[in-house]
Design an enzyme around this catalytic site. Sequence first.
Site, PDB file in Angstrom:
ATOM      1  N   LYS A  18     -10.352 -10.695  -9.923  1.00 59.66           N
ATOM      2  CA  LYS A  18     -11.401  -9.669 -10.041  1.00 59.66           C
ATOM      3  C   LYS A  18     -11.956  -9.606 -11.460  1.00 59.66           C
ATOM      4  O   LYS A  18     -13.151  -9.398 -11.643  1.00 59.66           O
ATOM      5  CB  LYS A  18     -10.831  -8.284  -9.696  1.00 59.66           C
ATOM      6  CG  LYS A  18     -10.400  -8.134  -8.264  1.00 59.66           C
ATOM      7  CD  LYS A  18      -9.809  -6.769  -8.020  1.00 59.66           C
ATOM      8  CE  LYS A  18      -8.506  -6.513  -8.733  1.00 59.66           C
ATOM      9  NZ  LYS A  18      -7.360  -7.324  -8.311  1.00 59.66           N
ATOM     10  N   HIS A  43      -6.047  -8.059 -15.989  1.00 60.54           N
ATOM     11  CA  HIS A  43      -7.232  -8.847 -15.657  1.00 60.54           C
ATOM     12  C   HIS A  43      -7.465  -9.911 -16.732  1.00 60.54           C
ATOM     13  O   HIS A  43      -7.710  -9.588 -17.886  1.00 60.54           O
ATOM     14  CB  HIS A  43      -8.449  -7.927 -15.506  1.00 60.54           C
ATOM     15  CG  HIS A  43      -8.303  -6.980 -14.348  1.00 60.54           C
ATOM     16  ND1 HIS A  43      -8.998  -5.811 -14.223  1.00 60.54           N
ATOM     17  CD2 HIS A  43      -7.524  -7.055 -13.243  1.00 60.54           C
ATOM     18  CE1 HIS A  43      -8.667  -5.201 -13.091  1.00 60.54           C
ATOM     19  NE2 HIS A  43      -7.748  -5.936 -12.492  1.00 60.54           N
ATOM     20  N   GLN A 226      -5.460  -3.967  -8.790  1.00 63.02           N
ATOM     21  CA  GLN A 226      -4.539  -4.394  -7.722  1.00 63.02           C
ATOM     22  C   GLN A 226      -5.363  -4.866  -6.508  1.00 63.02           C
ATOM     23  O   GLN A 226      -6.541  -5.138  -6.652  1.00 63.02           O
ATOM     24  CB  GLN A 226      -3.575  -3.277  -7.316  1.00 63.02           C
ATOM     25  CG  GLN A 226      -2.502  -2.946  -8.334  1.00 63.02           C
ATOM     26  CD  GLN A 226      -2.983  -2.085  -9.473  1.00 63.02           C
ATOM     27  OE1 GLN A 226      -3.656  -1.095  -9.271  1.00 63.02           O
ATOM     28  NE2 GLN A 226      -2.643  -2.447 -10.688  1.00 63.02           N
TER      29      GLN A 226
HETATM   30  P1  IMP Z   1       3.872  -0.899  -9.519  1.00 62.22           P
HETATM   31  O1  IMP Z   1       2.395  -0.759  -9.302  1.00 62.22           O
HETATM   32  O2  IMP Z   1       4.210  -1.325 -10.933  1.00 62.22           O
HETATM   33  O3  IMP Z   1       4.635   0.289  -9.073  1.00 62.22           O
HETATM   34  O4  IMP Z   1       4.404  -2.103  -8.601  1.00 62.22           O
HETATM   35  C1  IMP Z   1       4.421  -2.013  -7.195  1.00 62.22           C
HETATM   36  C2  IMP Z   1       4.111  -3.368  -6.573  1.00 62.22           C
HETATM   37  O5  IMP Z   1       2.747  -3.703  -6.805  1.00 62.22           O
HETATM   38  C3  IMP Z   1       4.931  -4.515  -7.161  1.00 62.22           C
HETATM   39  O6  IMP Z   1       5.198  -5.456  -6.141  1.00 62.22           O
HETATM   40  C4  IMP Z   1       3.986  -5.120  -8.185  1.00 62.22           C
HETATM   41  O7  IMP Z   1       4.276  -6.474  -8.426  1.00 62.22           O
HETATM   42  C5  IMP Z   1       2.656  -4.950  -7.488  1.00 62.22           C
HETATM   43  N1  IMP Z   1       1.533  -4.866  -8.424  1.00 62.22           N
HETATM   44  C6  IMP Z   1       1.162  -3.816  -9.177  1.00 62.22           C
HETATM   45  N2  IMP Z   1       0.072  -4.106  -9.889  1.00 62.22           N
HETATM   46  C7  IMP Z   1      -0.282  -5.353  -9.579  1.00 62.22           C
HETATM   47  C8  IMP Z   1      -1.372  -6.204  -9.983  1.00 62.22           C
HETATM   48  O8  IMP Z   1      -2.238  -5.841 -10.778  1.00 62.22           O
HETATM   49  N3  IMP Z   1      -1.380  -7.451  -9.431  1.00 62.22           N
HETATM   50  C9  IMP Z   1      -0.456  -7.848  -8.527  1.00 62.22           C
HETATM   51  N4  IMP Z   1       0.566  -7.097  -8.121  1.00 62.22           N
HETATM   52  C10 IMP Z   1       0.645  -5.847  -8.637  1.00 62.22           C
END
Ligand code: IMP
Length: 427
Positions: A18, A43, A226
């Site tokens: 993105k 990003h 995300q």
């Molecule tokens: P959290 O957002 O740090 O709580 O992570 C929760 C889940 O979302 C985990 O599996 C992370 O690896 C995934 N995740 C969070 N942010 C990203 C992102 O920007 N890219 C890919 N995976 C993400």
Amino acid sequence: MKVNSTAVLGLQWGDEGKGKVIDCLSENCDAVVRFGGGSNAGHTIVVGGEKFILRLLPSGVLHPGKLCLIGPGVACDPDVLQSEMNDLQERGISVSGRVFVDFGAHLVLALHKARDSFEETARGNHAIDTTRRGIGPSYADRVSRIGIRVSDLFYPELLKVKASNLLKMHKFCSRGEAGEIVDEAGRFFEELTSYRKFFESLADDISPRIMKLIADGKRVLFEGAQGSLLDVDYGTYPYTTSSHTTVGGIFTGLGIPPKYLGDVIGVVKSYMTRVGFGPFPTEMSGKQGDRLRERGYEFGSVTGRPRRIGWLDLVSLKRMIDLNGVSRLAITKLDVLDGMNEILVCEAYELNGKKQESLPPNHPDFSNVKPVYTRLNGWEGGVSGVKREANLPVQAHAYLDFIEKKTGIPIGLVSTGFGRDDTIFMK
Ligand code: IMP
């Protein structure tokens, strides 16, 4: 009112590319806005061979003079934001006077990061493998109504009361295991107070600003963070992030009604990746996955974790297209598939011996589905750095046509490399 706004949303598990798409589109925009997530995002953008990783600042910040807004739906880590802004200043990109953060944005503090790690340990075999950036705990405090917002920093007496309440809660819930910081109220209050000066020139009321920009005919980009499959409600819960990464997050995360949203661009990587645990029906193992991981530099830009690799999954993609009201697709990293003899695309799932073309309604079933693949030919030569549609190999064109036909959504942009110029704007 003619609305010139566009949302750019990831339709997979994040890391769809993105940042690059937003960077490309920002050139023709007046403002770029983040509405959700926090510094768990990373990003990656390459400009003139120089690499930038942005976590909180909207990706449009690399274009001089563009307004960059961070809405109340974002979980804002002041340390990360500060170091990101300093880093850009040092690299000759002026950010002063064009970055604003909403008064209502909740802060991500050291105690949230400690708590994130603590919760992961406590989950044991059911860990999510979060980024440990404190995102979940900060959003949890928000909905528990004990969070600290940017606006609180400007009211010292109120801040003192809120800080002491927050400490009390964290101490109670983690029984002191969330780290010594929980025991030091004085230090905690000092930490909070130190952020006030930083936010003095940044804090703003974002919603009316966005509505005015759009009503005045300005072009605004809503930058998703995300991916849709990580949405806390519509993703693969509980293996998701804690915010709304899908289109609804724009309205709640910015305080604007739907009439201010124009186009929705869905960003789709030409294969799939996932970091962290959770179901992934098209995941591939072995050499093929390793090859794509290496070719696509598929290592987390925030945590460095190797990303899991899989084939494109049209079943989940179609659902996310519907859910977000996607009007155009942007296909990224097509060059990473260079050299593959064949390319697999999942068109249906098999569950308990039965074929189905829609996403199962609950998560346990999603873990058990088997992908049903269609096999397409790979292409001779490469697409790396190709800038014109006419120069794509026939089979690469066929792959894109296949995606368009199966989803019913036109492809507006194809990315063929890291650089800004490695982009095809499709007819
Ligand atoms: P959290 O957002 O740090 O709580 O992570 C929760 C889940 O979302 C985990 O599996 C992370 O690896 C995934 N995740 C969070 N942010 C990203 C992102 O920007 N890219 C890919 N995976 C993400």
